[in-house]
Design an enzyme around this catalytic site. Structure first.
Site, short mmCIF file in Angstrom:
data_model
loop_
_atom_site.label_atom_id
_atom_site.label_comp_id
_atom_site.label_asym_id
_atom_site.label_seq_id
_atom_site.Cartn_x
_atom_site.Cartn_y
_atom_site.Cartn_z
CB CYS A 168 -0.97 -0.04 1.18
SG CYS A 168 -0.21 -0.28 2.80
NE ARG B 102 -4.00 1.98 2.52
CZ ARG B 102 -4.08 2.82 1.50
NH1 ARG B 102 -5.25 3.02 0.88
NH2 ARG B 102 -3.01 3.46 1.06
#
Length: 435
Positions: A385, A390
């Site tokens: 990410c 994430r």
């Protein structure tokens, strides 16, 4: 005044004066074979933990009916009519679809009422649900996503399914000082600042020596079971993924994080974490699983291959170069040749992977989403990410789904975009066939 359960309140709000027998209230009861003959859809109305594979009792059945969808009754208060319609459309349900529900009577009644109000005409019961253990399906590693009541029972010393083999530690993970932790946290939980596992300038994993010292400080050895949760799931996942890289064998996260614990109405405590006795030695070589992290050169080597996917876990506006997603990352764009693994509305959300209550979306939905971008379970898959959070959450979901050859590209867009020689792209991107 007695407390009324969420499901009871929900049913009363829908005009159900009482919960009569589900089978009596439904127009008919179908077996799974009959439902399949009608090309209908089975819907599991239980919490996602039980759908994923956690048995509801120590000796109970585990998993969900084949091809069943999960529409937990507990989600209904979080779903608008538009969201329910979008969920149905995504799963190809129409008002004329044959639908059979299973769960307990209260859960089934609540879901039936909502579907009926939405115009679904053929909602019945799945009469033989959860009676044939050999046909049930589950996450290969459902135990890696724990649920609130499991933690509570474990902490009370009660027997639980998939109990830790030895010593365990429950830890809240968040960035910075424990300001929210001090106000309320899960009883007995310690605290880890994510600054202990990543550092500037690129917010990558700290050195292995610092990682080893951090684990020792928190009393963690390679054979300690670590259960992590966060106010944001991806904070816990970031720490969990790095601990797995280090070689901690059994690392789990609370599915849905602090929100799930709070919604369950379980006890909380406040104040500073208890003093932890440091571990004398990690007890195994560190890193124990170096393959769980890939560097920039390895990431570059995964591009444009049929047997590998470098997967961007960034919002669509980030992926097409409308925004970098971060105030401290200036370049906009995407790694040329990366595949979009979805994420959420912006750099701080992961709606594409979440049920309405913040728990992990079904493995079938996630795998279908990835398949559209040629991201497949038999590939070598590395998620990235902006700086790793994430990507780590997605890694933990893929791990629970049983994907074998997975990793995190720790440097992510922050590192990649800081090297001008690296290929980047901007503008609309569509899935492409691999050679």
């Amino acid at each position: 005044m007695k407390r009324v359960s969420h499901l009871t309140a929900l049913a009363l709000a829908m005009g159900l004066a009482s919960f009569t027998s589900f089978a009596a209230d439904m127009p008919q009861s179908l077996t799974l074979e009959q439902l399949q003959q009608q090309h209908g859809a089975a819907i599991d109305t239980r919490a996602s933990a039980f759908y994923n594979g956690w048995p509801q009792t120590l000796s109970g059945t585990s998993g969900h009916e084949p091809a069943a969808l999960n529409l937990s009754a507990s989600w209904l208060r979080e779903m608008s009519d538009a969201q329910l319609s979008a969920w149905a459309n995504q799963h190809n349900l129409t008002p004329t679809s044959t639908i059979a529900l299973y769960g307990n009577d209260a859960e089934n009644q609540a879901v039936k009422a909502r579907l009926t109000n939405a115009g679904y005409q053929h909602v019945s019961a799945l009469g033989d649900a959860l009676q044939h253990a050999d046909r049930l399906q589950r996450l290969p590693h459902f135990e890696q996503l724990v649920y609130p009541q499991w933690i509570h029972q474990l902490s009370q010393g009660k027997p639980v399914v998939a109990a830790p083999a030895g010593e365990y530690k429950l830890i809240e993970a968040a960035w910075g000082a424990p300001k929210f932790y001090l106000l309320n946290h899960i009883p007995g939980a310690g605290y880890i600042d994510t600054n202990e596992v990543e550092s500037e300038p690129l917010w990558n994993k700290v050195s292995d020596d610092k990682l080893k010292a951090m684990l020792a400080k928190h009393g963690i050895r390679h054979d300690t079971t670590v259960i992590l949760y966060g106010r944001d799931v991806y904070a816990a996942a970031r720490v969990a993924q790095i601990m797995l890289y280090a070689g901690v064998k059994d690392v789990r996260i609370l599915d849905g994080g602090w929100k799930a614990w709070s919604a369950a109405g379980l006890p909380v405590e406040r104040g500073m974490p208890a003093e932890v006795k440091p571990a004398n030695d990690f007890g195994a070589p560190l890193p124990g699983q170096p393959q769980l992290m890939v560097d920039m050169e390895q990431a570059r080597g995964m591009l444009h291959r049929k047997d590998a996917s470098l997967v961007s876990i960034r919002s669509w506006p980030e992926f097409i170069g409308e925004t970098s997603g971060y105030s401290y990352i200036k370049p906009k764009g995407e790694i040329a040749g990366a595949r979009w693994g979805h994420a959420g509305s912006d750099a701080t959300h992961m709606e594409d992977f979440h049920n309405p209550d913040g728990t992990m979306r079904s493995a079938e939905d996630i795998a279908a989403m990835w398949k559209q971008w040629n991201i497949l379970p038999d590939q070598h898959v590395a998620f990235y990410c902006g700086t790793g959070w994430r990507a780590s959450e997605t890694f933990m979901y893929a791990r629970a789904m049983g994907w074998q050859n997975i990793a995190v590209y720790d440097g992510g867009w922050y590192e990649w975009s800081s090297h001008p020689q690296n290929p980047i792209t901007t503008g609309p991107i569509v899935p492409i066939k691999t050679l």
